[in-house]
Design a protein around this motif. Structure first.
Motif, PDB file in Angstrom:
ATOM      1  N   SER A  13      -6.093   1.826  -6.113  1.00  0.00           N
ATOM      2  CA  SER A  13      -5.494   1.584  -7.436  1.00  0.00           C
ATOM      3  C   SER A  13      -6.394   0.636  -8.220  1.00  0.00           C
ATOM      4  O   SER A  13      -6.975  -0.288  -7.654  1.00  0.00           O
TER       5      SER A  13
ATOM      6  N   ARG B 189      -5.039  -0.803 -11.022  1.00  0.00           N
ATOM      7  CA  ARG B 189      -4.058  -1.505 -11.861  1.00  0.00           C
ATOM      8  C   ARG B 189      -4.098  -3.019 -11.641  1.00  0.00           C
ATOM      9  O   ARG B 189      -4.153  -3.488 -10.504  1.00  0.00           O
TER      10      ARG B 189
ATOM     11  N   SER C  95      -1.952  -4.693  -8.799  1.00  0.00           N
ATOM     12  CA  SER C  95      -1.691  -3.581  -7.870  1.00  0.00           C
ATOM     13  C   SER C  95      -1.189  -4.069  -6.505  1.00  0.00           C
ATOM     14  O   SER C  95      -1.789  -4.958  -5.890  1.00  0.00           O
ATOM     15  N   HIS C  96      -0.104  -3.451  -6.037  1.00  0.00           N
ATOM     16  CA  HIS C  96       0.399  -3.759  -4.691  1.00  0.00           C
ATOM     17  C   HIS C  96      -0.608  -3.320  -3.631  1.00  0.00           C
ATOM     18  O   HIS C  96      -0.724  -3.942  -2.575  1.00  0.00           O
ATOM     19  N   ASN C  97      -1.301  -2.229  -3.913  1.00  0.00           N
ATOM     20  CA  ASN C  97      -2.256  -1.718  -2.926  1.00  0.00           C
ATOM     21  C   ASN C  97      -3.523  -2.576  -2.869  1.00  0.00           C
ATOM     22  O   ASN C  97      -4.077  -2.784  -1.788  1.00  0.00           O
ATOM     23  N   ALA C  98      -3.932  -3.086  -4.028  1.00  0.00           N
ATOM     24  CA  ALA C  98      -5.073  -4.007  -4.022  1.00  0.00           C
ATOM     25  C   ALA C  98      -4.689  -5.283  -3.267  1.00  0.00           C
ATOM     26  O   ALA C  98      -5.511  -5.853  -2.527  1.00  0.00           O
TER      27      ALA C  98
ATOM     28  N   PRO D 174      -1.940   4.070  -3.213  1.00  0.00           N
ATOM     29  CA  PRO D 174      -0.599   4.233  -3.771  1.00  0.00           C
ATOM     30  C   PRO D 174      -0.056   5.638  -3.479  1.00  0.00           C
ATOM     31  O   PRO D 174      -0.810   6.511  -3.000  1.00  0.00           O
ATOM     32  N   GLU D 175       1.220   5.836  -3.774  1.00  0.00           N
ATOM     33  CA  GLU D 175       1.815   7.177  -3.706  1.00  0.00           C
ATOM     34  C   GLU D 175       2.220   7.583  -5.113  1.00  0.00           C
ATOM     35  O   GLU D 175       2.986   6.871  -5.762  1.00  0.00           O
ATOM     36  N   TYR D 176       1.690   8.707  -5.563  1.00  0.00           N
ATOM     37  CA  TYR D 176       2.075   9.263  -6.872  1.00  0.00           C
ATOM     38  C   TYR D 176       2.702  10.633  -6.635  1.00  0.00           C
ATOM     39  O   TYR D 176       2.042  11.529  -6.092  1.00  0.00           O
ATOM     40  N   ASN D 177       3.941  10.779  -7.032  1.00  0.00           N
ATOM     41  CA  ASN D 177       4.620  12.065  -6.897  1.00  0.00           C
ATOM     42  C   ASN D 177       4.420  12.663  -5.502  1.00  0.00           C
ATOM     43  O   ASN D 177       4.013  13.807  -5.327  1.00  0.00           O
ATOM     44  N   SER D 178       4.678  11.818  -4.530  1.00  0.00           N
ATOM     45  CA  SER D 178       4.680  12.210  -3.113  1.00  0.00           C
ATOM     46  C   SER D 178       3.310  12.535  -2.547  1.00  0.00           C
ATOM     47  O   SER D 178       3.220  13.141  -1.472  1.00  0.00           O
TER      48      SER D 178
ATOM     49  N   SER E 237       4.209   0.507  -1.628  1.00  0.00           N
ATOM     50  CA  SER E 237       5.042   1.055  -2.701  1.00  0.00           C
ATOM     51  C   SER E 237       6.289   0.198  -2.832  1.00  0.00           C
ATOM     52  O   SER E 237       6.703  -0.450  -1.863  1.00  0.00           O
TER      53      SER E 237
ATOM     54  N   SER F 247       9.102   1.463  -3.152  1.00  0.00           N
ATOM     55  CA  SER F 247      10.198   2.265  -2.604  1.00  0.00           C
ATOM     56  C   SER F 247      10.420   1.942  -1.120  1.00  0.00           C
ATOM     57  O   SER F 247       9.608   1.270  -0.481  1.00  0.00           O
TER      58      SER F 247
ATOM     59  N   ARG G 242       4.545   9.427   2.316  1.00  0.00           N
ATOM     60  CA  ARG G 242       4.103  10.796   2.010  1.00  0.00           C
ATOM     61  C   ARG G 242       2.653  10.793   1.526  1.00  0.00           C
ATOM     62  O   ARG G 242       1.889  11.729   1.799  1.00  0.00           O
TER      63      ARG G 242
HETATM   64  C1  LIG Z   1       2.695   8.920 -11.778  1.00  0.00           C
HETATM   65  C2  LIG Z   1       3.410   8.068 -10.769  1.00  0.00           C
HETATM   66  C3  LIG Z   1       4.078   8.667  -9.729  1.00  0.00           C
HETATM   67  C4  LIG Z   1       4.702   7.878  -8.746  1.00  0.00           C
HETATM   68  N1  LIG Z   1       5.286   8.499  -7.676  1.00  0.00           N
HETATM   69  C5  LIG Z   1       5.741   7.740  -6.655  1.00  0.00           C
HETATM   70  C6  LIG Z   1       6.200   8.348  -5.453  1.00  0.00           C
HETATM   71  O1  LIG Z   1       6.196   9.546  -5.284  1.00  0.00           O
HETATM   72  N2  LIG Z   1       6.618   7.532  -4.446  1.00  0.00           N
HETATM   73  C7  LIG Z   1       6.603   6.165  -4.568  1.00  0.00           C
HETATM   74  O2  LIG Z   1       6.968   5.477  -3.624  1.00  0.00           O
HETATM   75  N3  LIG Z   1       6.178   5.568  -5.703  1.00  0.00           N
HETATM   76  C8  LIG Z   1       5.748   6.318  -6.737  1.00  0.00           C
HETATM   77  N4  LIG Z   1       5.278   5.729  -7.863  1.00  0.00           N
HETATM   78  C9  LIG Z   1       5.314   4.276  -7.979  1.00  0.00           C
HETATM   79  C10 LIG Z   1       4.032   3.681  -7.437  1.00  0.00           C
HETATM   80  O3  LIG Z   1       4.021   3.730  -6.033  1.00  0.00           O
HETATM   81  C11 LIG Z   1       3.967   2.235  -7.905  1.00  0.00           C
HETATM   82  O4  LIG Z   1       3.754   2.264  -9.306  1.00  0.00           O
HETATM   83  C12 LIG Z   1       2.905   1.461  -7.203  1.00  0.00           C
HETATM   84  O5  LIG Z   1       3.073   0.115  -7.552  1.00  0.00           O
HETATM   85  C13 LIG Z   1       1.511   1.938  -7.591  1.00  0.00           C
HETATM   86  O6  LIG Z   1       0.569   1.308  -6.793  1.00  0.00           O
HETATM   87  P1  LIG Z   1      -0.218  -0.014  -7.273  1.00  0.00           P
HETATM   88  O7  LIG Z   1       0.804  -1.098  -7.414  1.00  0.00           O
HETATM   89  O8  LIG Z   1      -1.175  -0.284  -6.182  1.00  0.00           O
HETATM   90  O9  LIG Z   1      -0.883   0.297  -8.573  1.00  0.00           O
HETATM   91  C14 LIG Z   1       4.667   6.489  -8.856  1.00  0.00           C
HETATM   92  C15 LIG Z   1       4.005   5.886  -9.950  1.00  0.00           C
HETATM   93  C16 LIG Z   1       3.376   6.671 -10.868  1.00  0.00           C
HETATM   94  C17 LIG Z   1       2.618   5.997 -12.004  1.00  0.00           C
END
Ligand SMILES: Cc1cc2nc3c(=O)[nH]c(=O)nc-3n(C[C@H](O)[C@H](O)[C@H](O)COP(=O)(O)O)c2cc1C
Length: 192
Positions: free
Chosen positions: A12, A14, A17-20, A82-86, A124, A126, A132
């Motif tokens: 990430s 961002r 960022s939680h991942n950073a 990170p996880e985006y849309n699974s 995440s 969540s 996923r």
């Molecule tokens: C486009 C998008 C899709 C996401 N989909 C999921 C998801 O499927 N599962 C989940 O746990 N979090 C989801 N998230 C939330 C991200 O995990 C959360 O924003 C996370 O903080 C991103 O990582 P970062 O903090 O390292 O930037 C989504 C966020 C975005 C922007």
């Protein structure tokens, strides 16, 4: 035996960022365990979205070559995604896609994935903690014939996972990170 070198890649860009943050925590643990750690930002290796026409016209971008060489200079790699849309974010997939296209002299394509082990982690907000995304990343790396160690960390409720000293506070997360660090060091040493 040379010092064990571990590369840590947060998936990430961002701010906050939680991942950073998790990548920084993991890097600290690797250093505590005696490894020589490099933690990068993919922001320093910007890449266009993969396009075969672009590659045919201009070749593989220098940043993909540099990142591949950075990986080659380390004995083990941790990707914190990170996880985006699974699944994994486009940033992570696109970066891997470009790196798989790099072929340095005297190398076969994708050799960098086959010659060193990879560990994966996710953070995440969540409850599932990016599980996923980890499954998707494991599949992607495995398809590159990488050794992906079994230990992994899916950090749930990432905003509430740290104490006042910026350390992981839940025993299950601490144990999962310790196991990942131990196993990546162990497998990296065996593959050196
Ligand atoms: C486009 C998008 C899709 C996401 N989909 C999921 C998801 O499927 N599962 C989940 O746990 N979090 C989801 N998230 C939330 C991200 O995990 C959360 O924003 C996370 O903080 C991103 O990582 P970062 O903090 O390292 O930037 C989504 C966020 C975005 C922007």
């Amino acid at each position: 035996m040379p010092a064990l070198k571990i590369l840590v890649i947060p998936g990430s860009l961002r701010t906050g960022s939680h991942n950073a943050r998790l990548a920084a925590t993991a890097a600290y643990q690797f250093a505590q365990a005696g490894a020589d750690v490099t933690r990068i930002s993919l922001g320093d290796f910007p890449l266009p979205i993969y396009d075969g026409d672009l590659q045919a016209k201009s070749g593989v971008p220098k940043n993909a070559i540099n990142l591949k060489r950075m990986m080659s200079a380390h004995h083990g790699v941790l990707i914190v995604t990170p996880e985006y849309n699974s699944s994994v974010p486009a940033l992570v997939k696109n970066t891997i896609d470009w790196v798989t296209r790099v072929q340095d002299t005297h190398e076969t394509r994708g050799q960098v994935f086959r010659e060193r082990p990879f560990a994966i982690a996710a953070a995440s907000e969540s409850r599932l903690g990016g599980t996923r995304s980890l499954a998707a990343l494991r599949l992607i790396l495995s398809s590159c014939h990488a050794t992906v160690i079994p230990s992994q960390l899916a950090l749930s409720f990432a905003a509430d996972a740290y104490d006042d000293m910026d350390r992981l506070k839940h025993p299950r997360d601490i144990e999962a990170l310790n196991a990942l660090v131990r196993q990546l060091i162990d497998v990296s040493q065996r593959m050196m």
